[in-house]
Design a protein around this motif. Structure first.
Motif, PDB file in Angstrom:
ATOM      1  N   GLU A 149     -71.883  18.589  25.302  1.00 31.58           N
ATOM      2  CA  GLU A 149     -72.296  17.252  24.883  1.00 31.58           C
ATOM      3  C   GLU A 149     -72.116  17.125  23.373  1.00 31.58           C
ATOM      4  O   GLU A 149     -71.869  18.099  22.674  1.00 31.58           O
ATOM      5  N   THR A 150     -72.270  15.909  22.880  1.00 30.55           N
ATOM      6  CA  THR A 150     -72.129  15.649  21.450  1.00 30.55           C
ATOM      7  C   THR A 150     -73.489  15.388  20.833  1.00 30.55           C
ATOM      8  O   THR A 150     -74.207  14.483  21.257  1.00 30.55           O
ATOM      9  N   LEU A 151     -73.826  16.202  19.831  1.00 32.39           N
ATOM     10  CA  LEU A 151     -75.049  15.998  19.070  1.00 32.39           C
ATOM     11  C   LEU A 151     -74.790  14.874  18.076  1.00 32.39           C
ATOM     12  O   LEU A 151     -73.756  14.851  17.410  1.00 32.39           O
ATOM     13  N   ARG A 152     -75.711  13.940  18.007  1.00 33.64           N
ATOM     14  CA  ARG A 152     -75.671  12.874  17.006  1.00 33.64           C
ATOM     15  C   ARG A 152     -76.969  12.938  16.228  1.00 33.64           C
ATOM     16  O   ARG A 152     -78.040  12.992  16.827  1.00 33.64           O
ATOM     17  N   ALA A 153     -76.859  12.940  14.902  1.00 33.20           N
ATOM     18  CA  ALA A 153     -78.052  12.997  14.062  1.00 33.20           C
ATOM     19  C   ALA A 153     -77.894  12.010  12.911  1.00 33.20           C
ATOM     20  O   ALA A 153     -76.802  11.838  12.374  1.00 33.20           O
ATOM     21  N   THR A 154     -78.998  11.383  12.553  1.00 33.31           N
ATOM     22  CA  THR A 154     -79.014  10.422  11.452  1.00 33.31           C
ATOM     23  C   THR A 154     -79.921  10.946  10.348  1.00 33.31           C
ATOM     24  O   THR A 154     -81.048  11.366  10.608  1.00 33.31           O
TER      25      THR A 154
END
Length: 186
Positions: free
Chosen positions: A12-17
């Motif tokens: 999966e793709t980790l997305r972080a802001t």
């Protein structure tokens, strides 16, 4: 730093802001931000797996292709957007993964006076959609020579939900062991 989820499955793709604000609350538009994404091994057992072995620790000890204790996945240096945020995406391919790992995302924002502030967040990465657990009768790790072994196998999601109907192939590995008792304490 805020990851989009607390846990992921490999692939999966980790997305972080990340967000940078001045002390008085205004966004730090255009400020330099450096974000590092790293991985490290961790222990995880799904709820309901008590008494079952659910990790590959024994396999990993003897396999050179497993993950090192930790390594870096990516480093990104950019400027914060007008709203004072920056987002990173990291595909969690994680070659050599044999058990759960922790992915850390650390961002450091530098203001116009070159002062920095950093923040860090973590998420767990599971090796697959479910974990397999193996339990031998009376949780015996050692079996007498020529004795039969009938292990119990369970499939659980990371949240502990049982996965019925999972087709499993089990291979038992023979590892000879010698136990020596000393009477004189030496």
């Amino acid at each position: 730093v805020e990851p989009s989820a607390k846990s992921y499955v490999r692939g999966e793709t980790l997305r972080a802001t990340s967000r940078g604000d001045f002390l008085f609350g205004a966004p730090m538009s255009g400020a330099k931000i450096r974000t590092t994404v790293g991985r490290s091994r961790t222990y995880f057992a799904p709820p309901g797996s008590e008494g079952f072995s659910t990790d590959d620790e024994d396999y990993g000890r003897e396999n050179d292709s497993v993950t090192p204790n930790s390594n870096q996945l990516g480093t990104y240096t950019r400027a914060l957007g007008k709203d004072g945020t920056d987002g990173v995406e990291q595909v969690l391919e994680l070659p050599g993964l044999v058990g759960a790992e922790v992915v850390d995302v650390e961002s450091e924002v530098e203001d116009f006076t070159r002062q920095t502030v950093a923040s860090r967040a973590s998420a767990i990465v599971h090796p697959g959609e479910f974990y397999l657990g193996v339990r031998t009768p009376e949780n015996e790790s050692f079996v007498r020579a020529k004795a039969s072994v009938h292990p119990e196998v369970i499939a659980l999601t990371p949240t502990g939900a049982k996965q019925p109907g999972v087709s499993v192939s089990v291979s038992l590995v023979k590892r000879p062991s010698i136990l020596v008792h000393c009477r004189d304490g030496s």
